[in-house]
Design a protein around this motif. Sequence first.
Motif, PDB file in Angstrom:
ATOM      1  N   CYS A   4       0.829  -1.211   0.000  1.00  0.00           N
ATOM      2  CA  CYS A   4       0.000   0.000   0.000  1.00  0.00           C
ATOM      3  C   CYS A   4       0.862   1.260   0.000  1.00  0.00           C
ATOM      4  N   LEU A   5       0.562   2.153  -0.937  1.00  0.00           N
ATOM      5  CA  LEU A   5       1.316   3.407  -1.071  1.00  0.00           C
ATOM      6  C   LEU A   5       1.279   4.231   0.219  1.00  0.00           C
ATOM      7  N   PHE A   6       0.081   4.372   0.811  1.00  0.00           N
ATOM      8  CA  PHE A   6      -0.020   5.235   1.987  1.00  0.00           C
ATOM      9  C   PHE A   6       0.614   4.588   3.219  1.00  0.00           C
ATOM     10  N   ALA A  27      -0.947  12.953   8.564  1.00  0.00           N
ATOM     11  CA  ALA A  27      -1.493  13.911   7.597  1.00  0.00           C
ATOM     12  C   ALA A  27      -0.365  14.486   6.755  1.00  0.00           C
ATOM     13  N   PHE A  28      -0.601  14.585   5.450  1.00  0.00           N
ATOM     14  CA  PHE A  28       0.438  15.044   4.515  1.00  0.00           C
ATOM     15  C   PHE A  28      -0.228  15.693   3.311  1.00  0.00           C
ATOM     16  N   LEU A  29       0.545  16.480   2.579  1.00  0.00           N
ATOM     17  CA  LEU A  29      -0.028  17.178   1.423  1.00  0.00           C
ATOM     18  C   LEU A  29      -0.307  16.217   0.279  1.00  0.00           C
ATOM     19  N   ASP A  30      -1.449  16.416  -0.379  1.00  0.00           N
ATOM     20  CA  ASP A  30      -1.746  15.687  -1.612  1.00  0.00           C
ATOM     21  C   ASP A  30      -0.766  16.163  -2.684  1.00  0.00           C
ATOM     22  N   ILE A  31      -0.202  15.209  -3.408  1.00  0.00           N
ATOM     23  CA  ILE A  31       0.816  15.527  -4.410  1.00  0.00           C
ATOM     24  C   ILE A  31       0.216  16.258  -5.621  1.00  0.00           C
ATOM     25  N   SER A  32      -1.088  16.086  -5.827  1.00  0.00           N
ATOM     26  CA  SER A  32      -1.791  16.772  -6.931  1.00  0.00           C
ATOM     27  C   SER A  32      -2.981  17.540  -6.357  1.00  0.00           C
ATOM     28  N   MET A  85     -14.362  12.198   0.752  1.00  0.00           N
ATOM     29  CA  MET A  85     -13.812  10.832   0.780  1.00  0.00           C
ATOM     30  C   MET A  85     -14.366  10.089  -0.423  1.00  0.00           C
ATOM     31  N   ASN A  86     -13.519   9.359  -1.112  1.00  0.00           N
ATOM     32  CA  ASN A  86     -13.965   8.529  -2.222  1.00  0.00           C
ATOM     33  C   ASN A  86     -13.918   7.079  -1.779  1.00  0.00           C
ATOM     34  N   HIS A  87     -15.057   6.402  -1.890  1.00  0.00           N
ATOM     35  CA  HIS A  87     -15.146   5.003  -1.456  1.00  0.00           C
ATOM     36  C   HIS A  87     -15.407   4.123  -2.662  1.00  0.00           C
ATOM     37  N   ALA A  91     -16.336   5.502  -7.368  1.00  0.00           N
ATOM     38  CA  ALA A  91     -16.451   6.832  -6.774  1.00  0.00           C
ATOM     39  C   ALA A  91     -15.173   7.647  -6.994  1.00  0.00           C
ATOM     40  N   GLY A  92     -14.219   7.046  -7.705  1.00  0.00           N
ATOM     41  CA  GLY A  92     -12.976   7.767  -7.985  1.00  0.00           C
ATOM     42  C   GLY A  92     -11.850   7.460  -7.020  1.00  0.00           C
ATOM     43  N   GLN A  93     -12.036   6.439  -6.166  1.00  0.00           N
ATOM     44  CA  GLN A  93     -10.948   6.098  -5.247  1.00  0.00           C
ATOM     45  C   GLN A  93      -9.794   5.482  -6.035  1.00  0.00           C
ATOM     46  N   LEU A  94      -8.617   6.050  -5.841  1.00  0.00           N
ATOM     47  CA  LEU A  94      -7.411   5.585  -6.540  1.00  0.00           C
ATOM     48  C   LEU A  94      -6.466   4.868  -5.588  1.00  0.00           C
ATOM     49  N   VAL A  95      -6.455   5.310  -4.339  1.00  0.00           N
ATOM     50  CA  VAL A  95      -5.559   4.709  -3.344  1.00  0.00           C
ATOM     51  C   VAL A  95      -6.432   4.033  -2.289  1.00  0.00           C
ATOM     52  N   PHE A  96      -6.221   2.728  -2.130  1.00  0.00           N
ATOM     53  CA  PHE A  96      -7.127   1.945  -1.282  1.00  0.00           C
ATOM     54  C   PHE A  96      -6.593   1.821   0.139  1.00  0.00           C
ATOM     55  N   THR A  98      -7.793   4.130   3.522  1.00  0.00           N
ATOM     56  CA  THR A  98      -8.735   5.176   3.951  1.00  0.00           C
ATOM     57  C   THR A  98      -8.071   6.543   4.034  1.00  0.00           C
ATOM     58  N   HIS A  99      -8.694   7.540   3.416  1.00  0.00           N
ATOM     59  CA  HIS A  99      -8.145   8.904   3.529  1.00  0.00           C
ATOM     60  C   HIS A  99      -9.247   9.940   3.398  1.00  0.00           C
ATOM     61  N   VAL A 100      -9.092  11.003   4.168  1.00  0.00           N
ATOM     62  CA  VAL A 100      -9.957  12.172   4.082  1.00  0.00           C
ATOM     63  C   VAL A 100      -9.209  13.238   3.300  1.00  0.00           C
ATOM     64  N   HIS A 101      -9.872  13.805   2.284  1.00  0.00           N
ATOM     65  CA  HIS A 101      -9.315  14.967   1.585  1.00  0.00           C
ATOM     66  C   HIS A 101      -9.766  16.223   2.329  1.00  0.00           C
ATOM     67  N   PHE A 102      -8.819  17.035   2.761  1.00  0.00           N
ATOM     68  CA  PHE A 102      -9.141  18.338   3.346  1.00  0.00           C
ATOM     69  C   PHE A 102      -8.655  19.398   2.369  1.00  0.00           C
ATOM     70  N   GLU A 114     -10.103  20.328 -10.042  1.00  0.00           N
ATOM     71  CA  GLU A 114      -9.086  19.960 -11.028  1.00  0.00           C
ATOM     72  C   GLU A 114      -7.735  19.856 -10.329  1.00  0.00           C
ATOM     73  N   LYS A 115      -7.040  18.752 -10.583  1.00  0.00           N
ATOM     74  CA  LYS A 115      -5.748  18.539  -9.915  1.00  0.00           C
ATOM     75  C   LYS A 115      -4.681  19.456 -10.510  1.00  0.00           C
ATOM     76  N   GLN A 116      -3.873  20.031  -9.624  1.00  0.00           N
ATOM     77  CA  GLN A 116      -2.740  20.844 -10.064  1.00  0.00           C
ATOM     78  C   GLN A 116      -1.460  20.047  -9.817  1.00  0.00           C
TER      79      GLN A 116
HETATM   80  P1  AMP Z   1      -8.490   9.143  -4.093  1.00  0.00           P
HETATM   81  O1  AMP Z   1      -8.865   9.397  -5.529  1.00  0.00           O
HETATM   82  O2  AMP Z   1      -9.519   9.632  -3.120  1.00  0.00           O
HETATM   83  O3  AMP Z   1      -8.076   7.706  -3.848  1.00  0.00           O
HETATM   84  O4  AMP Z   1      -7.271  10.082  -3.825  1.00  0.00           O
HETATM   85  C1  AMP Z   1      -5.950   9.666  -3.764  1.00  0.00           C
HETATM   86  C2  AMP Z   1      -5.124  10.916  -3.704  1.00  0.00           C
HETATM   87  O5  AMP Z   1      -3.806  10.546  -3.408  1.00  0.00           O
HETATM   88  C3  AMP Z   1      -5.102  11.713  -5.020  1.00  0.00           C
HETATM   89  O6  AMP Z   1      -5.644  13.001  -4.813  1.00  0.00           O
HETATM   90  C4  AMP Z   1      -3.621  11.757  -5.369  1.00  0.00           C
HETATM   91  O7  AMP Z   1      -3.217  12.996  -5.887  1.00  0.00           O
HETATM   92  C5  AMP Z   1      -2.965  11.479  -4.031  1.00  0.00           C
HETATM   93  N1  AMP Z   1      -1.639  10.861  -4.108  1.00  0.00           N
HETATM   94  C6  AMP Z   1      -1.256   9.825  -4.894  1.00  0.00           C
HETATM   95  N2  AMP Z   1       0.039   9.524  -4.670  1.00  0.00           N
HETATM   96  C7  AMP Z   1       0.464  10.394  -3.715  1.00  0.00           C
HETATM   97  C8  AMP Z   1       1.718  10.594  -3.065  1.00  0.00           C
HETATM   98  N3  AMP Z   1       2.796   9.839  -3.322  1.00  0.00           N
HETATM   99  N4  AMP Z   1       1.821  11.595  -2.155  1.00  0.00           N
HETATM  100  C9  AMP Z   1       0.733  12.366  -1.875  1.00  0.00           C
HETATM  101  N5  AMP Z   1      -0.467  12.215  -2.451  1.00  0.00           N
HETATM  102  C10 AMP Z   1      -0.598  11.244  -3.363  1.00  0.00           C
END
Ligand code: AMP
Length: 135
Positions: A4-6, A27-32, A85-87, A91-96, A98-102, A114-116
């Motif tokens: 798992c990445l996280f 807690a850490f910054l979203d990369i995008s 939260m994407n479940h 729903a757009g969950q990319l990382v499996f 659990t995470h809250v987007h703030f 839109e991701k930057q």
């Molecule tokens: P989700 O679509 O809710 O699963 O969101 C996953 C989030 O993780 C996305 O907004 C990504 O930009 C973010 N993300 C992916 N890889 C990393 C990373 N290495 N460091 C920080 N954020 C990441």
Amino acid sequence: MNDCLFCKIIEGEIPSHKIYEDDKVFAFLDISPVSKGHTLIIPKSHSENLTQGTEESAADLFKTVHHLAPKIMTALEATAYNIGMNHGADAGQLVFHTHVHFMPRYAGIPRTFEKQHPSQEELAAVAEEIRQGME
Ligand code: AMP
Ligand code: ZN
């Protein structure tokens, strides 16, 4: 083996721009980010999503959201925020894990999802601004 990445970010095997950590939550910054200071708040114990984890883990996670939200807002002079939260993949969950987007929001800056793609230096500067402002 946990792929798992996280989990790897929590362990420090993959670098991140850390905002906060205690024994249960990280807690850490979203990369995008979709806004300046877009932060991911995650439980240290792995679960795929909120309801797969324990009720206690969910409570700890949202206690930290409650604690961090005003601190990040003050540090960045934000005027509003979105929490999301994407479940599940649909729903757009990319990382499996659990995470809250703030997502802090700012008067006069249109809300976008839109991701930057800021540089690592830019992300480091935002993380530093948050950490300093939280002290
Ligand atoms: P989700 O679509 O809710 O699963 O969101 C996953 C989030 O993780 C996305 O907004 C990504 O930009 C973010 N993300 C992916 N890889 C990393 C990373 N290495 N460091 C920080 N954020 C990441
Ligand atoms: Zn994990």
